[in-house]
Design an enzyme around this catalytic site. Structure first.
Site, PDB file in Angstrom:
ATOM      1  N   ARG A   1     -25.557  -5.326   5.878  1.00 49.38           N
ATOM      2  CA  ARG A   1     -25.081  -6.668   5.562  1.00 49.38           C
ATOM      3  C   ARG A   1     -25.382  -7.671   6.676  1.00 49.38           C
ATOM      4  O   ARG A   1     -25.226  -8.871   6.484  1.00 49.38           O
ATOM      5  CB  ARG A   1     -23.569  -6.632   5.300  1.00 49.38           C
TER       6      ARG A   1
ATOM      7  N   LYS B   1       0.845  -1.193   0.000  1.00 53.66           N
ATOM      8  CA  LYS B   1       0.000   0.000   0.000  1.00 53.66           C
ATOM      9  C   LYS B   1       0.881   1.244   0.000  1.00 53.66           C
ATOM     10  O   LYS B   1       1.842   1.339   0.755  1.00 53.66           O
ATOM     11  CB  LYS B   1      -0.895   0.017   1.244  1.00 53.66           C
TER      12      LYS B   1
ATOM     13  N   GLU C   1     -19.433  -8.409   9.081  1.00 50.84           N
ATOM     14  CA  GLU C   1     -20.510  -7.747   9.820  1.00 50.84           C
ATOM     15  C   GLU C   1     -21.502  -8.736  10.415  1.00 50.84           C
ATOM     16  O   GLU C   1     -21.993  -8.532  11.541  1.00 50.84           O
ATOM     17  CB  GLU C   1     -21.239  -6.766   8.893  1.00 50.84           C
TER      18      GLU C   1
END
Length: 615
Positions: A395, A280, A367
């Site tokens: 979700r 990243k 979730e």
């Protein structure tokens, strides 16, 4: 002379595919520099996009896009993809009102084959595309690019499990940018990747299977030997067990490895899994050093980097109010635990994790698990606080109903980003939570009008003996300093904030500020409702009997929202009172500045006045 001479030659991947291989590394340098400069001017996701520069180039160089389908999971790493597919100039309007989205959108480009923004959907979508191509007799490639964080979600594994059974021509590329699965890779693993993806190895394997098929026990033994040999040098045993041919890990920034490997895989059939390791923030030292800080950025000077001084100066954000309250409550109640589905920084749990590490649980992008995990804790006397974005709570709707509300468990939901969130757009607006929460029995639902009220609502929810939710917006509020202490509010009680005549404005949560402004111009009464469930029915009826028009205001879908509940209260009381319900319209609202969006949907103070006068 142009700063980006190679990049400016590309208006589509067809242009890219005319490049010589020796020009691709300089092109990657230009693309990375353009990304840094462009995103610093518009804001957006930076570190994740810097990590996929070479992968974006390699995919469009090897595959015949858009005929070949690429599905980018989450999609916040697709800026390079957008630039290479004809949207370089449009990057100046990235995530701005009327500009291009920060995520893939099917209606934006034929190269955006599937709209993404929530994680872990890419494998399912790409598998569906692969099977559809097979059903229609079309020869095309289907590729899913998924990050290692997104692989923590159950949906990704459901898709992997299904893909192995279907045996479709599907390539899954795992973009591992946290070194969370494998150790750093080097020349040996790159060589192995080329060997394992090459025709010779795969032809030999197929020939061996054909010979050994007459002796099933020997075939099974040979497969196990192959798996264990590969397992000693690669981390792919798990994916092999799902029925995938695993290749990697390889250096995701090495085009001389990426391109030959992808070219080899293009000629193979069945479920394929390529593991690439990336960094990243690659190529921008500041982002490499702090990829979290540079994950989602506002406009900044890329030569100096993001300056921490002055960030969130002035009014505290609602997220900061939550962070402070959580630590204060944890200090007095040892039973409190904090749970987040991979949103520790965004949801304000960093300080809590530092001060109470044994009571902090980041469950990953999961979730559904987060809510049922919390329910299990609540069964045993622990007091879970789940910090979650409104759009991600969607979700886990079944778990909220079945595992928490049905059993009336004291799980507190701190729902951040309720309402319009701005530049992330339709996929991230918290537009539906009041509607989908209201219909659930046992729920206590609150929406604060300011920071001080928000803190009190957190305590009210925490001490409530049952499921509760505090739903608050992104950013700062009205600028009301939170009072110290852990005081609560009387449940189901609103308040009159302005006394007027004829018109009564019933404001829920963030709508109090524009309601007060509109109330001044209209000489209307203004009520801060505070509670969405249970509603303050006595206050509603009192205002209905003393005013000619009732107007409800909410930063939520007008269908099924708080205004609908007010209508039900009036109907059940037999009051045929004129009612105007103002909220978010029945459309998916695009991205842009929050104030621009509120104006566009008719919820700014001036638009409220105009809509009432036009009635």
């Amino acid at each position: 002379m142009s700063k980006y001479p190679l990049l400016e030659r590309i208006d589509s991947p067809a242009d890219l595919r005319r490049f010589e291989r020796k020009d691709l590394n300089p092109l990657a340098d230009e693309l990375r520099a353009f990304l840094i400069e462009s995103v610093s001017r518009t804001g957006g996701h930076l570190s994740s996009n810097l990590g996929t520069v070479e992968l974006s180039i390699a995919l469009h160089y090897v595959f015949n896009t858009p005929e070949d389908r690429i599905v980018w999971d989450v999609g916040h790493q697709t800026y390079g993809h957008k630039i290479l597919t004809g949207r370089r100039q449009a990057m100046a309007g990235l995530r701005q009102f009327g500009g291009i989205s920060g995520f893939p959108r099917r209606n934006e480009s034929p190269y955006d084959t599937f709209g993404t923004a929530h994680s872990s959907t890419s494998i399912s979508a790409a598998l569906g595309m692969a099977v559809a191509a097979r059903q229609e007799g079309v020869a095309r490639q289907s590729i899913a690019v998924i990050g290692d964080g997104a692989m923590s979600a159950g949906m990704a594994f459901e898709a992997l499990n299904n893909a192995g059974v279907i045996d479709a021509d599907l390539l899954v590329i795992l973009n591992d940018n946290e070194m969370s699965i494998s150790p750093p890779v080097g020349a040996l693993t790159n060589i192995l990747a080329r060997l394992l993806s090459g025709r010779t190895f795969n032809a030999a394997r197929r020939a061996g299977e054909k010979v050994l098929r007459v002796a099933p026990s020997m075939l099974e033994f040979a497969k196990r030997v192959e798996e264990h040999v590969k397992g000693m040098i690669t981390p792919g045993t798990l994916f092999e067990e799902f029925g995938f041919n695993y290749i990697g890990p390889i250096d995701g920034h090495d085009l001389d490895t990426l391109i030959p490997t992808l070219q080899n895989l293009k000629n193979l059939h069945g479920p394929l899994f390529l593991h690439v390791v990336t960094c990243k923030g690659q190529g921008y030292k500041l982002a490499e050093a702090d990829p979290v800080l540079y994950h989602g950025v506002s406009k900044f000077d890329y030569t100096a980097g993001i300056q921490s001084a002055g960030k969130n100066a002035g009014k505290p954000t609602y997220t900061q109010v939550f962070s402070d309250w959580l630590c204060d409550m944890a200090a007095v109640d040892k039973h409190l635990v904090g749970i987040t589905p991979a949103m520790g920084e965004g949801s304000g749990l960093v300080r809590f994790a530092q001060e109470f590490p044994e009571r902090y649980f980041d469950v990953g992008i999961a979730e559904q698990h987060a809510l049922t995990f919390a329910a299990g804790m609540a069964c045993e006397g622990v007091k879970p606080v789940v910090a979650i974005y409104s759009t991600f709570l969607q979700r886990a709707y079944d778990q909220l109903i079945h595992d928490i509300a049905l059993q009336n468990l004291p799980v507190m939901l701190a729902i951040d980003r309720g309402g319009l969130v701005g530049a992330d757009g339709a996929t991230h607006h918290g537009a539906f939570d009041l509607s989908y929460l209201l219909c659930i029995p046992n729920m206590l639902i609150m929406a604060p009008a300011d920071e001080n009220e928000c803190r009190k609502m957190f305590s009210t929810a925490y001490y409530h003996d049952g499921p509760s939710a505090v739903r608050y917006p992104r950013g700062a509020g009205m600028g009301v300093t939170p009072e110290p202490g852990l005081t609560t509010l009387p449940i189901g009680r609103g308040e009159i904030r302005r006394q007027g005549s004829r018109i009564a404005l019933l404001a829920f949560g963030s709508m109090l500020a524009p309601a007060l402004s509109a109330g001044e111009e209209l000489n209307a009464s203004v009520a801060n409702m505070r509670f969405v469930k249970p509603l303050d029915q006595a206050l509603i009826l009192e205002l209905a009997r003393s005013h000619d028009l009732i107007v409800t205001l909410e930063e939520n879908a007008v269908i099924g929202g708080a205004g609908s509940e007010v209508a039900r209260v009036l109907e059940e009381a037999g009051l045929a009172k004129p009612l105007l319900r103002l909220g978010l319209p029945d459309v998916f609202i695009d991205h842009g500045d929050q104030n621009q969006l509120m104006e566009a949907v008719g919820l700014s103070a001036q638009k409220i006045v105009e809509r009432i006068k036009a009635r």
